[in-house]
Structures are given as C-alpha cells and as structure tokens.
Design an enzyme around this catalytic site. Sequence first.
Site, PDB file in Angstrom:
ATOM      1  N   GLY A 168      67.382 -20.151   9.348  1.00 35.74           N
ATOM      2  CA  GLY A 168      68.418 -19.193   9.692  1.00 35.74           C
ATOM      3  C   GLY A 168      68.856 -18.400   8.483  1.00 35.74           C
ATOM      4  O   GLY A 168      68.498 -18.714   7.337  1.00 35.74           O
ATOM      5  N   PRO A 197      71.308 -16.832   5.540  1.00 39.27           N
ATOM      6  CA  PRO A 197      72.286 -17.507   4.676  1.00 39.27           C
ATOM      7  C   PRO A 197      73.672 -17.516   5.316  1.00 39.27           C
ATOM      8  O   PRO A 197      74.125 -16.511   5.873  1.00 39.27           O
ATOM      9  CB  PRO A 197      72.281 -16.641   3.396  1.00 39.27           C
ATOM     10  CG  PRO A 197      70.951 -15.966   3.397  1.00 39.27           C
ATOM     11  CD  PRO A 197      70.602 -15.724   4.840  1.00 39.27           C
ATOM     12  N   GLY A 198      74.340 -18.662   5.241  1.00 37.53           N
ATOM     13  CA  GLY A 198      75.699 -18.765   5.745  1.00 37.53           C
ATOM     14  C   GLY A 198      75.820 -19.147   7.195  1.00 37.53           C
ATOM     15  O   GLY A 198      76.935 -19.177   7.731  1.00 37.53           O
ATOM     16  N   LYS A 227      73.402 -24.221   7.956  1.00 46.67           N
ATOM     17  CA  LYS A 227      72.292 -25.183   7.905  1.00 46.67           C
ATOM     18  C   LYS A 227      72.712 -26.454   7.159  1.00 46.67           C
ATOM     19  O   LYS A 227      72.501 -27.571   7.645  1.00 46.67           O
ATOM     20  CB  LYS A 227      71.086 -24.520   7.231  1.00 46.67           C
ATOM     21  CG  LYS A 227      70.558 -23.295   7.964  1.00 46.67           C
ATOM     22  CD  LYS A 227      69.334 -22.718   7.292  1.00 46.67           C
ATOM     23  CE  LYS A 227      69.651 -22.112   5.942  1.00 46.67           C
ATOM     24  NZ  LYS A 227      70.553 -20.945   6.030  1.00 46.67           N
ATOM     25  N   HIS A 281      84.805  14.566   6.053  1.00 49.90           N
ATOM     26  CA  HIS A 281      83.555  13.811   6.149  1.00 49.90           C
ATOM     27  C   HIS A 281      83.717  12.604   7.079  1.00 49.90           C
ATOM     28  O   HIS A 281      82.907  12.409   8.004  1.00 49.90           O
ATOM     29  CB  HIS A 281      83.140  13.347   4.742  1.00 49.90           C
ATOM     30  CG  HIS A 281      81.844  12.596   4.714  1.00 49.90           C
ATOM     31  ND1 HIS A 281      80.644  13.184   4.369  1.00 49.90           N
ATOM     32  CD2 HIS A 281      81.542  11.298   5.006  1.00 49.90           C
ATOM     33  CE1 HIS A 281      79.674  12.283   4.443  1.00 49.90           C
ATOM     34  NE2 HIS A 281      80.199  11.129   4.820  1.00 49.90           N
ATOM     35  N   GLU A 282      84.772  11.811   6.861  1.00 47.86           N
ATOM     36  CA  GLU A 282      84.992  10.639   7.708  1.00 47.86           C
ATOM     37  C   GLU A 282      85.401  11.038   9.116  1.00 47.86           C
ATOM     38  O   GLU A 282      85.025  10.369  10.088  1.00 47.86           O
ATOM     39  CB  GLU A 282      86.052   9.716   7.077  1.00 47.86           C
ATOM     40  CG  GLU A 282      85.694   9.178   5.707  1.00 47.86           C
ATOM     41  CD  GLU A 282      84.376   8.425   5.714  1.00 47.86           C
ATOM     42  OE1 GLU A 282      84.017   7.831   6.761  1.00 47.86           O
ATOM     43  OE2 GLU A 282      83.689   8.423   4.670  1.00 47.86           O
ATOM     44  N   HIS A 339      82.202  11.677  11.058  1.00 47.15           N
ATOM     45  CA  HIS A 339      81.606  10.446  11.570  1.00 47.15           C
ATOM     46  C   HIS A 339      82.344   9.967  12.822  1.00 47.15           C
ATOM     47  O   HIS A 339      81.723   9.602  13.829  1.00 47.15           O
ATOM     48  CB  HIS A 339      81.687   9.335  10.503  1.00 47.15           C
ATOM     49  CG  HIS A 339      80.736   9.512   9.370  1.00 47.15           C
ATOM     50  ND1 HIS A 339      79.385   9.715   9.544  1.00 47.15           N
ATOM     51  CD2 HIS A 339      80.934   9.488   8.020  1.00 47.15           C
ATOM     52  CE1 HIS A 339      78.795   9.816   8.367  1.00 47.15           C
ATOM     53  NE2 HIS A 339      79.714   9.687   7.420  1.00 47.15           N
ATOM     54  N   ASP A 372      74.296   8.154   3.884  1.00 42.35           N
ATOM     55  CA  ASP A 372      74.161   8.433   5.323  1.00 42.35           C
ATOM     56  C   ASP A 372      72.776   8.984   5.632  1.00 42.35           C
ATOM     57  O   ASP A 372      72.153   8.611   6.641  1.00 42.35           O
ATOM     58  CB  ASP A 372      75.229   9.442   5.767  1.00 42.35           C
ATOM     59  CG  ASP A 372      76.640   8.917   5.556  1.00 42.35           C
ATOM     60  OD1 ASP A 372      76.839   7.701   5.703  1.00 42.35           O
ATOM     61  OD2 ASP A 372      77.536   9.724   5.263  1.00 42.35           O
TER      62      ASP A 372
END
Length: 607
Positions: free
Chosen positions: A203, A205-206, A209, A425-426, A429, A501
């Site tokens: 799996g 990481p994190g 396991k 710009h944001e 989006h 982007d």
Amino acid sequence: MRPLTKQLTIAVLAVIIAGLALSSYSLSGKAPEEVTISALIEHIEKENLKELSVEGSTITATLKDDTEVKTQKESEGSIVELLKNYGVDEDKIKAANITISERSARSYILSYILPSLIPLILVGILLFFMVRQMQGANSKAMTFGSSGAREADPKGKNRVKFSDVAGAKEAKEELHEIVEFLKNPKKFADLGAKLPKGVLLMGRPGTGKTLLARAVAGEAEVPFFHISGSEFVEMFVGVGASRVRDLFAKAKKSAPCIIFIDEIDAVGRQRGAGLGGSHDEREQTLNQILVEMDGFEANLGVIVVAATNRPDVLDPALLRPGRFDRRVILDLPDITERLEILKVHAIGKPMAKDVALQRVAERTVGFAGADLMNLLNEAAIRTARQNRAEVTQEDILTSIEKVMLGPERKSKVMSEGDKKLVAYHEAGHAIVAHFSKHADPVHKVSIISRGSAGGYTMNVPGEDQRFPRRAQFIDDMAVCLGGYVAEQETFGDLTTGASSDLKKATRIARDIVTRYGMSELGPQVFGESEEMVFLGRDLHETRNYSENTAQRIDEAVSKLVHGAMETARGIITSKKVELDKIANALLVKETLEKEAFEELLGGAKQR
C-alpha cells in the site's frame, strides 16, 4: 567523551585520591627540622629537651618550646651509647626522657612500599581497562552476524489490537485468519489446510501497514520479532545472510511465532539489476531469505509478515506461493473509513461543539491514515499556540490546507497589482470549476500565499471516485486553464503564475492519449515505463511507436489542451460579472469558504 576514555579518567582520579589519602599522615602538620647530631647533643647539654624518641635510626626531639627537630643515627648502635661517646653526662641522659620504639609496619609501608606501588597499581588499572575493551570488541565481532531483531511484548501497555485500527476491513479479515491459525492450528489442520508462510502488506505510505502488523502481534499473543529490511545489509559481505539465518533460528526456537520485516524492498528488489552480479550483498541477503522461507528444510510455525510500498520492484521468487502466500492491499481510505480514522485520532483531544468530522472527511479525499493523524495533531498544536482549551472546526480546516499546501505566508507582502492578479487568477479557477458540469465543487478560494503558491482554489469531489471518466478529465483541464484565461481576458497579458497549471493540464492530456485510450488515436497504450537500475534508480520510457505516431500523439495532446482552453474562455467570457464579483470579494476578504462563494454566485453548483 568516549566510554573508554571516561572509564580511564575515573580510574586515574580514584588512584590519585587513594594515594593522597594514604599519604596524608606524612603530609599533615609541620615537618620536623633536620639537624645534626652535634646540634641535638647541644640541646641535651643545655637541658632544652622535653622528650626524645627513637624509632629505628630516626631520632626525634621535642624542645621545651614544642618545636620538633629530627636527625639520623647509625642503625646498629643505641642512642645511649651514642650520647656517651659524645661525652654527655649520665644525669643529663636520664633527664632527656628517652623513648625507644621499633619501626611499625604501617610506617614502613607508607614510607617505602606505597610510593613504589602507586605507579604499578595505576599501570595495572590501565591494562585492565584496555584488556576489557579488547574483549568487548571481540565479543561484538563474534555477534556481528546476529540479526538484532527486537521481540515485541504482545501483552505490553502499548499493545495494539484490530479494534484500535480504523478502516481497512478486508485487510483485517485476512490478517485475522493468520491470528486464528496461530491460536487454533488444529481447526485448520483437520481440514488439510497448511499454515501460510508469508503475508505481504502492500500500500501507499501512511496507509497503516506497520500499525496492522503491530495489531497482529497484539491479537496473536505469540512471540513477535520485528526488524527493518535495511538492518540486514552492512558494508561487509555475508553479514546480511548471516543475520537472516540468525533471525530464523531464533524464530524457530519460539515457534509458533511471527517475523515482521518492514520495508522489505530494501533487500527484496529484483536480482540481476545491480552492478555486483551474484556477489552483490543485497542479493545474497535476498537469496538467504528465499531459502529460509521455503527451501530444503521445513520452516514450520514461523509466519513472515512484510510491508512495502514498492511491490513492483520485488523479486518474482519472493512473491510466489510458498513464500508470500497472501498479499494484502491497503488502499487509501474512503469517506466512511476517513471518518472512522478521524474519530480514533480525535480521542484525547477536546473538540468544540462546532466540529463536524463528517465535513472534514469530505474535504480530505486522498488523505492516508497518517495524513489524518497529522491533520488533527496540527489542529491541536494550533489550538495550544493560541491558548485555547478546545479544538474548533476552523482549526481543523486550516490544518487541512497546511498539510496539503504548507503554512500560510502572511509576511509575504504583495503589491496591489500582484494581489489583483492573484485574485482574478484564483477566481478564474473557481468560476470554471463551478460552471463546469463534471468538475469537482469548490470548497475554498484564497489569495493568501501558502508554500510556493501565491493563492489556491480547493475543489474536492463530493464522493470518492475510483474510475474517473473522460468528461471529468476534460473539465479538470479547463479548470486548470481557468486562471490562465482569466489573466489573459482581464489584463490582456500573461504571467508565469500559471506555469504549474499548464504542466498539470498537459500531463492530463498526455495521459488521456497515451495511457487511457480516450482520444481519436483509439484504444491503445503508447510507451512503456520501465525502472532502470544503474548507479541509482531512474524511470525510462520505452517508445513502442513510430515517429509518425509520435507526431499524431503531440497533435492530439495539443488539440485537447487548446479545446480545454477554449472551454474555459467561453465560461470566463460569459460569466464576466461573476468573475469580477468573486475577485473583488477576494481582494476584500482574502478567503472565501464554500458557503460564501456559492452565495455570491446565487446557489450551489448544479450537476
């Protein structure tokens, strides 16, 4: 200070202190004055003596003023004969109050033997510590091939059980069978079932396991040896294989038991890829693991549980049945599992009444269990830093952005022009995401700098999706290019702020064409990624297509990117009023949450 140097220093100081203590008798007080025999006889003639003591050949006289003088005589003759030879009257000899004593053994030792013994004692102590250090080095050399595996206490206070592990239901079921096998082997043996030899936990990481391995130890209540894959490999050839043999020898004595090898890809990588050939130390270690797990000798009662996040690089001989019979895959948690994990990690943290973990679970798509634990920990740290007693929803939501993008950079001063540029710009989006049918809904828009980003738009899917569709990829590209188009349409110019982007949009388009077969080139995969191991690790793509096909791929990618840009341009142009409204709100408030954003646009996203 090194241990040997410290021990030697202590020994030397101890010897010096002991010598000073033993010689204190002769050092204390004022030493008698050395005089000649004639001077002593003169004191006797003048009857200036209080007493006279003789010890061996040493004559010590105490004068009437309490001062002491000392002289030496021949050891053979007596003091009386000496005085008579010098013509001293017998009455004056009697008046001298002479005391004669033999020299004591203690005095002899202090005067003669001890000064000679102190250097010998010091040298002996130094030799003792040197020999002891050499013996320690020899014993370490003899145990250099020992595995060093630690045996966990399955009943200790830090015991972990399956009930402490949230999510991963199927993985826990697989491992629960292993535990039951160890506890009640007869139940399975009666049906002809054999004990599995190995379980491989795979799996990202994190995903938990190692935590699941600890839960197996807590549930099984059998000896549990744990070691990291990197602990087998040393600079000396053959040490890794020796440690493997030692580990399995210990385990067989404690069978039934479990061996847990964390990050097994450190020694289990595919053979024949290194520079050392068959004499490579890592390959020798792997060979020994293969033999111990399923070789000529039976390996009964020992189950090997290993964890890795790189199963693709493991040697095929390690993965075959008879060695790792089971492979347990740990995926990223879905929304239900994320909620369970958040509840587990929320224990012990005082939560305010406004905390809604369900909303946190919705906003943390793609988070692993370790990420969620880190998220709540960051929220608790933020609460403590602000001297508050309870963790609020704002603390948690802010921590999500910190984990994903990095800390806020409020100290980074932007000019009004740059601030307006970032706002549009944001807003670009966010507007494209809101009015695109298949794009994810917007949860937050901000122009506060985090990490390397000047601002960010957080759009998170409403539900977990395992199989994205082509329409989603197309709309995602349009969202990526929304900021680029908004800059162009509003300011008539372009900046470097859209570089990441553009990179993301191009990568999506290329994957559509070369990996997913979703373009006009048809259902075909172009190029194969292979791992090349030569003086390190690198990914190399094998081109299995012609130059003509490469040109067609480039044309298809370009067509997809330009099509997404025109889609974004159409939305930005038709929603110019909404774009200005969102940008102006960002210039005033700097951050818009989902509710405020949707209120400005007249309602939630329509899908």
